[in-house]
Enzyme design. Structure first.
Site, PDB file in Angstrom:
ATOM      1  N   ASP A 277       0.862  -1.178   0.000  1.00 48.59           N
ATOM      2  CA  ASP A 277       0.000   0.000   0.000  1.00 48.59           C
ATOM      3  C   ASP A 277       0.905   1.237   0.000  1.00 48.59           C
ATOM      4  O   ASP A 277       1.744   1.391   0.887  1.00 48.59           O
ATOM      5  CB  ASP A 277      -0.857  -0.017   1.274  1.00 48.59           C
ATOM      6  CG  ASP A 277      -2.267   0.452   1.023  1.00 48.59           C
ATOM      7  OD1 ASP A 277      -2.418   1.492   0.377  1.00 48.59           O
ATOM      8  OD2 ASP A 277      -3.207  -0.222   1.488  1.00 48.59           O
TER       9      ASP A 277
ATOM     10  N   GLU B  25      -6.762   3.760  -5.800  1.00 49.79           N
ATOM     11  CA  GLU B  25      -7.991   3.872  -5.021  1.00 49.79           C
ATOM     12  C   GLU B  25      -8.640   5.216  -5.303  1.00 49.79           C
ATOM     13  O   GLU B  25      -8.099   6.263  -4.916  1.00 49.79           O
ATOM     14  CB  GLU B  25      -7.700   3.764  -3.520  1.00 49.79           C
ATOM     15  CG  GLU B  25      -8.969   3.749  -2.717  1.00 49.79           C
ATOM     16  CD  GLU B  25      -8.935   4.534  -1.422  1.00 49.79           C
ATOM     17  OE1 GLU B  25      -9.672   4.159  -0.511  1.00 49.79           O
ATOM     18  OE2 GLU B  25      -8.194   5.544  -1.324  1.00 49.79           O
TER      19      GLU B  25
ATOM     20  N   HIS C 100     -11.514  -2.956   3.686  1.00 51.59           N
ATOM     21  CA  HIS C 100     -11.381  -2.571   5.091  1.00 51.59           C
ATOM     22  C   HIS C 100     -12.115  -1.276   5.425  1.00 51.59           C
ATOM     23  O   HIS C 100     -12.074  -0.842   6.580  1.00 51.59           O
ATOM     24  CB  HIS C 100      -9.887  -2.415   5.419  1.00 51.59           C
ATOM     25  CG  HIS C 100      -9.243  -1.347   4.587  1.00 51.59           C
ATOM     26  ND1 HIS C 100      -9.129  -1.434   3.219  1.00 51.59           N
ATOM     27  CD2 HIS C 100      -8.712  -0.144   4.926  1.00 51.59           C
ATOM     28  CE1 HIS C 100      -8.554  -0.338   2.758  1.00 51.59           C
ATOM     29  NE2 HIS C 100      -8.290   0.461   3.773  1.00 51.59           N
ATOM     30  N   ASP C 101     -12.732  -0.656   4.449  1.00 51.45           N
ATOM     31  CA  ASP C 101     -13.436   0.609   4.691  1.00 51.45           C
ATOM     32  C   ASP C 101     -14.955   0.458   4.604  1.00 51.45           C
ATOM     33  O   ASP C 101     -15.671   1.458   4.728  1.00 51.45           O
ATOM     34  CB  ASP C 101     -13.005   1.669   3.658  1.00 51.45           C
ATOM     35  CG  ASP C 101     -11.555   2.095   3.838  1.00 51.45           C
ATOM     36  OD1 ASP C 101     -11.074   2.112   4.978  1.00 51.45           O
ATOM     37  OD2 ASP C 101     -10.908   2.423   2.824  1.00 51.45           O
TER      38      ASP C 101
ATOM     39  N   ASP D 286      -3.095   4.875  -2.472  1.00 50.40           N
ATOM     40  CA  ASP D 286      -4.159   5.366  -1.604  1.00 50.40           C
ATOM     41  C   ASP D 286      -4.610   6.779  -1.984  1.00 50.40           C
ATOM     42  O   ASP D 286      -3.776   7.633  -2.318  1.00 50.40           O
ATOM     43  CB  ASP D 286      -3.619   5.392  -0.166  1.00 50.40           C
ATOM     44  CG  ASP D 286      -4.659   5.757   0.870  1.00 50.40           C
ATOM     45  OD1 ASP D 286      -5.607   4.976   1.043  1.00 50.40           O
ATOM     46  OD2 ASP D 286      -4.524   6.824   1.510  1.00 50.40           O
TER      47      ASP D 286
HETATM   48  C1  NOJ Z   1      -8.247   5.143   2.094  1.00 49.89           C
HETATM   49  C2  NOJ Z   1      -7.968   3.971   2.987  1.00 49.89           C
HETATM   50  O1  NOJ Z   1      -8.542   2.829   2.427  1.00 49.89           O
HETATM   51  C3  NOJ Z   1      -8.558   4.302   4.338  1.00 49.89           C
HETATM   52  O2  NOJ Z   1      -8.544   3.190   5.187  1.00 49.89           O
HETATM   53  C4  NOJ Z   1      -7.784   5.458   4.920  1.00 49.89           C
HETATM   54  O3  NOJ Z   1      -8.356   5.828   6.136  1.00 49.89           O
HETATM   55  C5  NOJ Z   1      -7.815   6.661   3.961  1.00 49.89           C
HETATM   56  N1  NOJ Z   1      -7.545   6.286   2.606  1.00 49.89           N
HETATM   57  C6  NOJ Z   1      -6.803   7.680   4.356  1.00 49.89           C
HETATM   58  O4  NOJ Z   1      -5.517   7.211   4.052  1.00 49.89           O
END
Ligand code: NOJ
Length: 595
Positions: free
Chosen positions: A149, A320, A387-388, A250
């Site tokens: 990541d 992402e 994970h989000d 990210d």
């Molecule tokens: C996206 C990530 O998937 C998330 O978990 C994170 O909190 C935010 N970006 C900030 O980096």
């Protein structure tokens, strides 16, 4: 037919006769099994065809694992690299070839690794650089790719760069972050943080505000500064030199902001909004997201990554980008003719699909939405969890888990599976006052989908030998790898069989896709085209009812055979009117065109 010699033998009196018969029966049984095995091997050889010019990430399954929660090796209740290494054979068992690991770098863990204080080191919670090297070596020896990541938009406020930057206005690192004066004791403008509240944090050391699009402990880097760009490229180089196979990037769309720091329009009235107390959702993010210059930065990273690619080891880059505008997401494939940015931007359409739209038509339309918007030459991909976001088994019910895995692994393009979804793991309950996640928007927390991996039915699901896993463990007594391996029709076994099928059936590789039929329950599509020796039809029932006459929508020429069903009870059956039904939550993959 029984031969004369055999007949003579059968004249012998009992009990010898009994044993002779038994012997012949056993010989016959063994011969039949050998013939069966050989013919399935022949079928696999016939149907599998090497796909020329495909890149490894086009034919692989990506498995996302949250390192805090995957496997703890030292009993501190938090997963680590040695733990991951001890489970590499699990990926081989799953027929998964690539693993994306969420951030493992030095971090104060305010956002569990998305707040990095040293990009070129491993956080002690996860292990050491040597542990990482060992993991990478072992993974490569087993033919597994490792994707890291890369978190470029912001650092931790404890990163030495930021600690320098905040010291005084003339510090050489001052311009590495975005600093601005307040206006009449208020932040410089109305920008809001994705995680709630103003995107500006007042810093009394220099009487200025700094920008943070996420937590205030995650200050945004200033990508208008060349030194920042170089420093972040050197981070990529550091890990590429070690031999990592790719990066997930990210929060790409936040990399740049308006140079004039103009306030954003209120979405409701399309006019400048004077107040600072609006929520992130209410603003039109024209000045904080997808700013044109971002593409140049992404192209630079792609060049760096490509410079480490050679025939034997292509390096991969996935972005992402959550955005309501699909053409914006697609723009991160790169310039139309060059496709010189992400190998693909993650496709979150299924992650974001509201529950009521998980119907045959809803899913069919969602798939069409992505494919129709894709530029020429774009490689598709599919995601149902991460994970989000709440786990898919919690959203659709565990009874639909195998169905969703069948969708994920049969759509055209690369699937990414979130750890535990292959078991049907559900969200754990975490009371809001006990939540570990520091993102605080209302009562939202991402802890439930980050619970420990459920390996077996020993204490703490075999995740840790210590007293206290960092988050509560879910419903592990019934849902765990050990139990699922033994159950023929477990989600895990369906997942594994699907993964194997994908690697053996050329129609499921490539990206040919033809929608056939969709209604409120059923969704049917075909994979494979005339270049494939056999084609495959996938039929999925997203409804709550048993449906009949499914095959009336499909022409099976000359006939169809079920290769795999989510209930695992129809594999090998010929398609006919008599078996033209699907249970609620059932899916089947049928081969057609092979006699
Ligand atoms: C996206 C990530 O998937 C998330 O978990 C994170 O909190 C935010 N970006 C900030 O980096």
């Amino acid at each position: 037919m029984i031969s004369v010699a055999m007949k003579d033998q059968l004249q012998v009196p009992s009990p010898r006769r009994f044993y002779v018969i038994l012997r012949y029966m056993l010989v016959a049984l063994i011969s039949l099994s050998v013939i069966g095995l050989l013919s399935s091997a022949v079928v696999l050889i016939v149907i599998s065809k090497p796909c020329p010019n495909t890149k490894w990430w086009q034919n692989t399954l990506i498995y996302q694992l949250y390192p805090r929660s995957f496997k703890d090796s030292n009993g501190d209740g938090i997963g680590d690299l040695v733990g991951i290494k001890s489970k590499l054979d699990y990926f081989k068992y799953l027929h998964v070839d690539a693993i994306w690991i969420n951030p493992i770098f030095s971090s104060p863990m305010r956002d569990f690794g998305y707040d990095i204080s040293d990009y070129k080191n491993i956080d002690p919670i996860f292990g050491t650089l040597t542990d990482f090297d060992d993991l990478l070596k072992d993974a490569h020896e087993k033919g597994l790719k490792i994707i890291l990541d890369f978190v470029p938009n912001h650092t931790s406020d404890k990163h030495p760069w930021f600690m320098e930057s905040r010291k005084n206005r003339y510090n050489p690192k001052r311009d590495w972050y975005v600093w601005a004066d307040g206006i009449n004791g208020e932040p410089p403008n109305n920008w809001q943080s994705v995680f709630g509240g103003s995107a500006w944090q007042y810093d009394n050391i220099t009487d200025q505000y700094y920008l943070h699009q996420f937590l205030s402990q995650q200050p945004d880097l200033n990508y208008r500064n060349e030194d920042v760009r170089d420093a972040m490229k050197s981070v990529l180089v550091f890990w590429l030199e070690k031999g990592v196979d790719g990066f997930r990037i990210d929060a790409i769309k936040f990399l740049l902001e308006d140079v004039h720091l103009r306030s954003e329009m209120c979405l409701i009235h399309e006019q400048e909004c004077p107040c600072h107390s609006l929520s992130y959702e209410q603003l039109n993010h024209t000045y904080t997201e997808n700013i044109a210059g971002i593409h140049d930065i992404v192209k630079e990273w792609k060049k760096v990554i490509n410079s480490y690619s050679n025939q034997g080891s292509l390096r991969f880059m996935v972005g992402e980008i959550y955005d309501d505008d699909i053409s914006t997401i697609m723009s991160y494939y790169g310039s139309p003719n060059d496709m010189d940015e992400c190998d693909f931007p993650f496709n979150f359409l299924l992650v974001d699909l509201p529950l009521k739209e998980w119907t045959g038509t809803g899913v069919n339309d969602t798939v069409a939405k992505w494919l129709d918007a894709s530029p020429n030459g774009a490689w598709p991909n599919w995601v149902v969890g991460n994970h989000d976001n709440p786990r898919i088994a919690s959203k659709l019910g565990i009874q639909n888990s195998a169905l969703v895995m069948m969708l994920l692994l049969t759509l055209p393009g690369t699937p990414t599976t979130y750890y535990g979804d292959e078991l049907g793991m559900t969200d754990v309950f975490v009371p809001f006052n006990a939540t570990k996640d520091q993102m605080s928007i209302g009562n939202a927390t991402r802890d439930p989908e980050r619970s420990p991996m459920q390996w077996d039915n020993s204490l703490h699901a075999g995740f840790t030998s210590g007293c206290c896993p960092w988050l509560p463990v879910g419903n592990f007594t019934t849902v765990n790898v050990h139990v699922a391996k033994a159950e023929r029709d477990s989600v895990l076994n369906v997942y594994r069989s699907l993964a194997l099928l994908r690697s053996n059936v050329s129609a499921l590789q490539g990206i040919s896709y033809t929608p056939i039929y969709a209604d409120t329950s059923v969704y049917i599509f075909q994979r494979g085209d005339n270049s494939d020796i056999l084609k495959v039809v996938v039929a999925l029932n997203f409804g709550n009812e048993f449906v009949t006459e499914v095959w009336q929508h499909v022409t099976f020429a000359p006939h169809g055979v079920v290769m795999l069903s989510t209930r695992m009870d129809r594999n090998g059956q010929n398609i006919s009117r008599a078996n033209s039904e699907l249970h609620a939550g059932e899916g089947v993959v049928v081969q057609i065109g092979h006699t």
